[in-house]
Design a protein around this motif. Sequence first.
Motif, PDB file in Angstrom:
ATOM      1  N   UNK A  48       0.653  -1.225   0.049  1.00  0.00           N
ATOM      2  CA  UNK A  48      -0.437   0.115   0.067  1.00  0.00           C
ATOM      3  C   UNK A  48       0.530   1.604   0.482  1.00  0.00           C
ATOM      4  N   UNK A  49       0.508   1.972  -1.100  1.00  0.00           N
ATOM      5  CA  UNK A  49       1.227   3.610  -1.142  1.00  0.00           C
ATOM      6  C   UNK A  49       1.147   4.010   0.364  1.00  0.00           C
ATOM      7  N   UNK A  55       3.334   3.908  12.574  1.00  0.00           N
ATOM      8  CA  UNK A  55       4.862   4.212  12.349  1.00  0.00           C
ATOM      9  C   UNK A  55       5.773   4.186  13.042  1.00  0.00           C
ATOM     10  N   UNK A  56       5.801   2.730  14.391  1.00  0.00           N
ATOM     11  CA  UNK A  56       6.563   1.725  15.273  1.00  0.00           C
ATOM     12  C   UNK A  56       6.956   1.330  14.407  1.00  0.00           C
ATOM     13  N   UNK A  57       6.002   0.174  13.829  1.00  0.00           N
ATOM     14  CA  UNK A  57       6.089  -1.066  13.338  1.00  0.00           C
ATOM     15  C   UNK A  57       7.348  -0.515  12.050  1.00  0.00           C
ATOM     16  N   UNK A  58       7.144   0.958  11.441  1.00  0.00           N
ATOM     17  CA  UNK A  58       7.859   1.195   9.899  1.00  0.00           C
ATOM     18  C   UNK A  58       9.510   0.958  10.494  1.00  0.00           C
ATOM     19  N   UNK A  59       8.875   2.121  11.768  1.00  0.00           N
ATOM     20  CA  UNK A  59      10.403   1.914  12.487  1.00  0.00           C
ATOM     21  C   UNK A  59      11.269   1.119  12.657  1.00  0.00           C
ATOM     22  N   UNK A  60      10.370   0.422  13.693  1.00  0.00           N
ATOM     23  CA  UNK A  60      11.462  -1.307  13.556  1.00  0.00           C
ATOM     24  C   UNK A  60      11.350  -1.968  12.197  1.00  0.00           C
ATOM     25  N   UNK A  61      10.461  -2.399  11.476  1.00  0.00           N
ATOM     26  CA  UNK A  61      10.983  -2.602  10.317  1.00  0.00           C
ATOM     27  C   UNK A  61      11.930  -2.053   8.987  1.00  0.00           C
ATOM     28  N   UNK A  62      12.445  -1.136   9.158  1.00  0.00           N
ATOM     29  CA  UNK A  62      13.090  -0.122   8.716  1.00  0.00           C
ATOM     30  C   UNK A  62      14.852  -0.561   9.307  1.00  0.00           C
ATOM     31  N   UNK A  79       4.510   3.275  -4.565  1.00  0.00           N
ATOM     32  CA  UNK A  79       4.225   4.627  -4.869  1.00  0.00           C
ATOM     33  C   UNK A  79       3.575   5.504  -5.507  1.00  0.00           C
ATOM     34  N   UNK A  80       2.685   6.305  -4.251  1.00  0.00           N
ATOM     35  CA  UNK A  80       2.427   7.308  -5.558  1.00  0.00           C
ATOM     36  C   UNK A  80       3.286   8.925  -6.444  1.00  0.00           C
ATOM     37  N   UNK A  81       3.309   8.288  -7.465  1.00  0.00           N
ATOM     38  CA  UNK A  81       4.208  10.016  -8.547  1.00  0.00           C
ATOM     39  C   UNK A  81       5.205  10.081  -7.516  1.00  0.00           C
ATOM     40  N   UNK A  82       5.529  11.014  -6.853  1.00  0.00           N
ATOM     41  CA  UNK A  82       6.737  11.291  -6.667  1.00  0.00           C
ATOM     42  C   UNK A  82       7.326  11.661  -5.004  1.00  0.00           C
ATOM     43  N   UNK A  83       5.752  11.417  -4.833  1.00  0.00           N
ATOM     44  CA  UNK A  83       5.934  10.583  -2.836  1.00  0.00           C
ATOM     45  C   UNK A  83       6.667   9.309  -2.345  1.00  0.00           C
ATOM     46  N   UNK A  84       7.146   9.953  -1.192  1.00  0.00           N
ATOM     47  CA  UNK A  84       8.297   8.728  -0.735  1.00  0.00           C
ATOM     48  C   UNK A  84       7.111   7.260  -0.501  1.00  0.00           C
ATOM     49  N   UNK A  85       8.561   6.396  -0.413  1.00  0.00           N
ATOM     50  CA  UNK A  85       7.772   5.342   0.301  1.00  0.00           C
ATOM     51  C   UNK A  85       7.903   4.905   1.444  1.00  0.00           C
ATOM     52  N   UNK A  86       6.973   4.117   2.073  1.00  0.00           N
ATOM     53  CA  UNK A  86       6.644   3.595   3.368  1.00  0.00           C
ATOM     54  C   UNK A  86       8.069   4.134   4.600  1.00  0.00           C
ATOM     55  N   UNK A  88      12.360   4.336   4.320  1.00  0.00           N
ATOM     56  CA  UNK A  88      13.744   5.322   3.501  1.00  0.00           C
ATOM     57  C   UNK A  88      13.991   4.385   2.655  1.00  0.00           C
ATOM     58  N   UNK A  89      14.741   3.126   3.050  1.00  0.00           N
ATOM     59  CA  UNK A  89      15.014   2.229   2.703  1.00  0.00           C
ATOM     60  C   UNK A  89      14.673   1.636   1.276  1.00  0.00           C
ATOM     61  N   UNK A  90      13.681   1.768   0.941  1.00  0.00           N
ATOM     62  CA  UNK A  90      12.632   1.063   0.015  1.00  0.00           C
ATOM     63  C   UNK A  90      12.983   0.580  -1.193  1.00  0.00           C
ATOM     64  N   UNK A  91      13.133   0.161  -1.895  1.00  0.00           N
ATOM     65  CA  UNK A  91      12.759   1.005  -4.075  1.00  0.00           C
ATOM     66  C   UNK A  91      11.963   0.807  -3.939  1.00  0.00           C
ATOM     67  N   UNK A  92      11.598   2.149  -4.988  1.00  0.00           N
ATOM     68  CA  UNK A  92      10.490   2.601  -4.915  1.00  0.00           C
ATOM     69  C   UNK A  92       9.480   1.689  -6.136  1.00  0.00           C
ATOM     70  N   UNK A  93       8.355   1.504  -6.189  1.00  0.00           N
ATOM     71  CA  UNK A  93       7.581   1.213  -7.493  1.00  0.00           C
ATOM     72  C   UNK A  93       6.203   1.999  -8.100  1.00  0.00           C
TER      73      UNK A  93
END
Length: 415
Positions: A48-49, A55-62, A79-86, A88-93
């Motif tokens: 999901x974009x 936020x806690x889960x995202x930081x822990x997973x990262x 991701x949607x358009x130019x927005x960032x990924x969930x 920061x280390x993820x490759x956007x698609x």
Amino acid sequence: MIVVADTPAADLVDALSAAGAFPIVETKWADAPTAFVAVKPTAVIIVEPGASPSETAARMLCLQIATASGTIVPVIARVHGGHEAAIPIALPADAGLPVERLVSRLQSAMRVRALHATVLRRIETFASHDGRLPPLPVGDALDDATVLIAGRGPLYPKLSVAMGERFKMLGALSVETAAKHLNARDIDGIVVGDGFSPRMVEAFLTVLAQDTRFRDIPVAVIGEAPPDFAEVLPNIDHVDGDPSRLVARMVPLVRMHAFEGRLKRMLKTLDTNGMFDPETGLLARDTFADELEKAIEEAGDRSTALSLGRFSFDGPLDKRASIDGARLVTRLIRNIDFGCMDEDGSLLIAFTQTDIRSAHVVARRIAGVIKNIMLMPQRAGDKIAANVTLATLKAGDTPDSFMRRVMGSQAVAAE
């Protein structure tokens, strides 16, 4: 493989299964860190974009992915358009593109993972046979990266500034110049800016698609990108012209490609028992000394010429510029020549079967390329010059006497 989604993603799971992924574990954001520890996946897909609902889960997973031991774990995030990924280390698609595009990008990243696994195995084998492990690069691969910006429209200056703050950057005002840079340099990302006609953009992308060396390079096309290239260029994207968003989107992709280049140099070093320097691609200093001694013996036995050149630099020059210059030399010297980077950053090159007159010609060409392409001033007002000292083998020369004549004499070739 872990698929992170708070709502079922049957289409993506089916596409991954069809591509050979097995097993696939689906998890919600709240459970993603626990699933990562339990499954130890080869890759993570964030369906999901937008930002994670937790936020806690995202930081822990990262953090878990970034600090995982062993082989890298690629992360792909929609991701949607130019927005960032969930994370920061993820490759956007791009979420608006067919799911096959995401799978293609994942397969490209998995090839880097496989290369990383090979390097780790070779390191283990090397150590188990009591081999003296050569020093290998560490740190962020982004520090090694070079991004090429091709464009000549009104966005070019802003793009150059934004990219230059994050990457080592090369500029090209024409597709012909861009193609020359591709063949002469290690490029880890390409931005095709405004100012080119659709036909010129298509011609440039065709060059990338037809050469296997360039197919995994991240390519950001400002404006419409022809859809025909998506199948052969897995990391091509159509982006808007906002420089900051473009840089943020390019960073993970460029880092992955630069890491792949680092792995290839490391593999070459390990496969040759440490003969080559994994940072420069030239011979290690000890190996260069051994090869020079052999070349002197061979030249004496066969009565052939041998010349030695030292390329030194006046002016402030950081480590990155020195390494870039050394890597460029690996592309410029002939197969019968060999070289190394000395401790002070100077370059030593042995020109086998080459007399002093011919060595002058080759050395001037190399010095000119290094000076004009690589040794750009780090700050306004800096002046950097490439000086070349040449010597030819004389009767009775030893490796030490031969080296002393290029280490201590005046420059005789080119600035």
